[in-house]
Design a protein around this motif. Structure first.
Motif, mmCIF file in Angstrom:
data_model
loop_
_atom_site.group_PDB
_atom_site.id
_atom_site.type_symbol
_atom_site.label_atom_id
_atom_site.label_comp_id
_atom_site.label_asym_id
_atom_site.label_seq_id
_atom_site.Cartn_x
_atom_site.Cartn_y
_atom_site.Cartn_z
ATOM 1 N N SER A 462 10.708 99.546 -8.956
ATOM 2 C CA SER A 462 10.976 98.768 -7.747
ATOM 3 C C SER A 462 9.831 98.984 -6.757
ATOM 4 C CB SER A 462 12.300 99.198 -7.116
ATOM 5 O OG SER A 462 12.207 100.531 -6.636
ATOM 6 N N THR A 463 9.652 98.052 -5.837
ATOM 7 C CA THR A 463 8.518 98.151 -4.918
ATOM 8 C C THR A 463 8.562 99.437 -4.104
ATOM 9 O OG1 THR A 463 9.786 96.763 -3.385
ATOM 10 C CG2 THR A 463 8.102 95.676 -4.719
ATOM 11 N N SER A 464 9.762 99.886 -3.723
ATOM 12 C CA SER A 464 9.857 101.136 -2.962
ATOM 13 C C SER A 464 9.453 102.327 -3.830
ATOM 14 C CB SER A 464 11.275 101.324 -2.419
ATOM 15 O OG SER A 464 12.231 101.333 -3.468
ATOM 16 N N ASN A 465 9.912 102.355 -5.100
ATOM 17 C CA ASN A 465 9.537 103.457 -5.992
ATOM 18 C C ASN A 465 8.060 103.397 -6.365
ATOM 19 O OD1 ASN A 465 12.130 104.520 -6.035
ATOM 20 N ND2 ASN A 465 12.747 103.375 -7.850
ATOM 21 N N LEU A 466 7.530 102.179 -6.488
ATOM 22 C CA LEU A 466 6.107 102.029 -6.792
ATOM 23 C C LEU A 466 5.260 102.546 -5.631
ATOM 24 C CD1 LEU A 466 3.769 101.047 -8.491
ATOM 25 C CD2 LEU A 466 4.194 98.717 -7.678
ATOM 26 N N TYR A 467 5.685 102.263 -4.417
ATOM 27 C CA TYR A 467 4.967 102.763 -3.237
ATOM 28 C C TYR A 467 4.964 104.291 -3.228
ATOM 29 C CZ TYR A 467 3.458 103.028 1.644
ATOM 30 O OH TYR A 467 2.758 103.282 2.788
ATOM 31 N N ASN A 468 6.115 104.888 -3.547
ATOM 32 C CA ASN A 468 6.209 106.352 -3.585
ATOM 33 C C ASN A 468 5.344 106.929 -4.704
ATOM 34 O OD1 ASN A 468 8.042 106.299 -1.459
ATOM 35 N ND2 ASN A 468 9.825 106.238 -2.812
ATOM 36 N N TRP A 469 5.278 106.217 -5.851
ATOM 37 C CA TRP A 469 4.455 106.694 -6.966
ATOM 38 C C TRP A 469 2.979 106.682 -6.587
ATOM 39 C CZ3 TRP A 469 0.882 103.998 -10.177
ATOM 40 C CH2 TRP A 469 0.445 104.725 -11.289
ATOM 41 N N ILE A 470 2.554 105.626 -5.908
ATOM 42 C CA ILE A 470 1.154 105.538 -5.486
ATOM 43 C C ILE A 470 0.816 106.681 -4.528
ATOM 44 C CG2 ILE A 470 -0.451 104.133 -4.101
ATOM 45 C CD1 ILE A 470 0.824 101.681 -5.414
#
Length: 638
Positions: A462-470
């Motif tokens: 999800s975009t929120s999890n992708l942001y956290n991964w980055i």
């Protein structure tokens, strides 16, 4: 310069000679009953006139591609800026479009994986390291050894080219490149699998994609050369080094047939083996292509899964849709062919009858009672068996039977008729590709990972999890050198993901198909893209962007609209949401009713101006005089 958009005499659709001055660089909300004329004013008047004037300002050459836009029914509009419409229409029905491609976030992910990704062998999973010239040489000899066991090749020797792939699948005519190669002393090139002398007048079509390989050397390798490589080693290594230098670390070794090296003979079949100084598996002797962004694109043949061509799914014939088990074949139980089968005549029915007679079963048995092996013969054919079939005018033909399923699949692939393709699709269902399992990419692309995740796994977050991964992509996940390389890419990724989060799309994944998005979702995606573009002095027209958005995320959408305004834009929003109205700089209330009873401006101005206007139905709800009562839940009743 006027600070207002001055509209005079708007009569589009049900608008009744509407005139108003709308302040620029403000958040303007158009409200009122559905059908009261809001959209007619916003989209069919303001946006349409803004677009028309912009197109008319272009050259006559550009206008022929954009078309002539109809002038809206309005007397005059002054102070109008270039207009951008963000409505509720689905962003794209193209099956190749995803949230990632629409927002261009996936383009930055491709760049990230191409620059700091860690390649692994698709077969054994071992991380792939750089390959030296000596290792490439040893690999070539290993490829030669089994071929030299062939008696013909053993006698004549194994012919091969050493090539430098300077251009790989790119558009252009490359006349300057070919002249440069000639000046450097090279004599021959292979272009799109055809060999040319550089002295020839080579003309390439500029708009077509071409592959150009410089022929560095032509060798004949014998059994003795493989067993004792003293004679061939120096020459082959020098040729490989030249190819690697010319093609930026890439070399091709191509085995050819019996045609030999005489020109202008152009061998029909090349068995190419690509080698790279950078990536090769020492265990499987597998060489990966160069890591570049297009390798991670499912819209190019270099990255797309070869089985599904980058779609992630395949349309396949569904037996449940093809067969009616209650009927016999003669009664039309095979639905795609029921009309020709019901008549009991025609070439296809006669052929099927011959198959049934040859294999001792009847077409008059209900399909549900047929033996599986007999039904399989009808569905999947009888391979190379031939049958004498009577055709038109009493002619007898020898024919094979390909089977119902194979017939439908072949016709679906071969037909150029949209109607025929649509008819066959009625008997098909979408299935996830069994090769890439929905990832859309080749194994080579999926074998490149960052922090143990490939690009499909990352785009499925999800975009929120992708942001956290980055946010986690720092030391020790990335080396110091990789952090320097990736810093600007990560900055752009975080900014674009932040725009999606700001409009309440934290739950979307980049891999989600654009065709599955709701109208409000696709509108907010386009809104987020516009924030990223950073345009100023533009008129934005939006159609109820809060639709489908949870109330708790509404403030984030409003903050986004305010951000567009602060960039120096005029934002006109057709909206029913009270919170959006309360944050507006200027409001226009249409009514009084819908259709012919609407089309008038009841009130305009600030929120307090709307409330003070006794004619405004919206003002009564804003002031609390009127309320929408919510029915009690079952828990409250109990």
């Amino acid at each position: 310069m006027s600070d207002f958009i001055k509209v005079r005499g708007a009569k589009e659709h049900n608008l009744k000679n509407v005139s108003i001055d709308i302040p620029k660089n403000k958040l303007v909300v158009l409200t009122g009953l559905s059908g009261s004329g809001k959209s007619s004013f916003a989209f069919d008047t303001l946006y349409a006139e803004g677009q028309r004037r912009y197109v008319e300002s272009l050259s006559s050459y550009a206008r022929q591609f954009l078309g002539i836009m109809k002038k809206p029914d309005v007397e005059s509009v002054e102070g109008l800026s270039p207009a951008i419409s963000i409505d509720q229409k689905t962003t794209s029905s193209n099956p190749r479009s995803t949230v990632g491609t629409i927002t261009e976030i996936y383009d930055y992910l491709r760049l990230l994986f191409a620059r700091v990704g860690h390649p692994h062998c698709p077969k054994c999973g071992v991380e792939i390291a750089q390959q030296s010239v000596d290792q490439i040489y040893d690999h070539v000899l290993k490829l030669c050894a089994p071929k030299l066991n062939d008696p013909v090749i053993k006698k004549q020797g194994l012919r091969l080219y050493v090539l430098a792939p300077v251009i790989r699948g790119r558009k252009g005519e490359y006349s300057k490149l070919l002249d440069s190669l000639k000046q450097k002393g090279y004599q021959r090139v292979r272009i799109d699998n055809f060999v040319f002398e550089l002295d020839e007048n080579i003309q390439l079509i500029k708009t077509n994609k071409h592959s150009i390989d410089v022929i560095i050397d032509r060798l004949i390798i014998t059994k003795d050369d493989v067993e004792d490589d003293k004679n061939i080693r120096t020459r082959l290594i020098e040729s490989l080094e030249t190819a690697l230098k010319l093609a930026d670390g890439l070399a091709l070794v191509s085995f050819i047939g019996d045609e030999g090296f005489d020109f202008p003979v152009k061998p029909k079949i090349f068995e190419d083996h690509l080698f790279s100084e950078r990536f090769a598996c020492p265990k499987c002797n597998l060489t990966l292509p160069e890591l570049e962004p297009r390798l991670f694109s499912f819209n190019t043949p270099y990255g797309a899964c070869p089985n599904c061509n980058g779609l992630g799914e395949l349309k396949k014939i569904d037996l449940d849709l093809v067969l009616n088990p209650k009927l016999t074949i003669a009664e039309g139980g095979i639905l795609p062919f029921n009309r020709m089968l019901e008549t009991g005549t025609g070439y296809f029915f006669n052929l099927m009858s011959q198959v049934a007679e040859a294999h001792h079963f009847s077409l008059k048995t209900p399909i549900k009672n047929m033996k599986k092996e007999d039904l399989d013969l009808i569905l999947y054919g009888t391979e190379n068996e031939t049958y004498k079939v009577e055709g038109g005018h009493g002619n007898i033909y020898n024919s094979t039977f390909e089977g119902v399923i194979n017939n439908l699949e072949r016709r679906y692939k071969e037909t150029k008729s949209d109607f025929m393709r649509g008819e066959i699709e009625r008997f098909m269902r979408k299935e996830v590709c069994e090769v890439c399992h929905g990832a859309r990419l080749k194994d080579e692309a999926l074998a490149v990972v960052i922090d143990q995740k490939n690009i499909f796994e990352v785009s499925s977050l999800s975009t929120s999890n992708l942001y956290n991964w980055i946010e986690t992509l720092r030391s020790p996940v990335l080396s110091a050198k990789e952090i320097i390389i990736a810093s600007s890419i990560l900055k752009e990724l975080k900014a674009r993901l932040g725009f999606l989060l700001s409009v309440g799309l934290n739950y979307l994944t980049l891999s989600r198909s654009a065709g599955t998005l709701a109208g409000g979702e696709s509108q907010r995606i386009r809104l987020a893209s516009q924030i990223g573009s950073g345009l100023s002095g533009v008129l934005y027209v939006l159609d109820e962007p809060s639709i489908g958005l949870h109330q708790r995320d509404n403030h984030r959408l409003i903050d986004t609209l305010k951000h567009l305004r602060e960039l120096g834009n005029t934002v006109v929003v057709v909206e029913h949401d009270m919170e959006t109205m309360q944050e507006a700089d200027f409001m226009v209330d249409f009514g009084l009713l819908a259709g012919d009873a609407g089309g008038e401006i009841v009130a305009f101005g600030t929120q307090q101006d709307i409330i003070n206007n006794k004619r405004s139905l919206t003002g009564k709800y804003l002031s609390g005089q009127k309320k929408i009562y919510i029915a009690p839940s079952r828990d409250d009743i109990d």
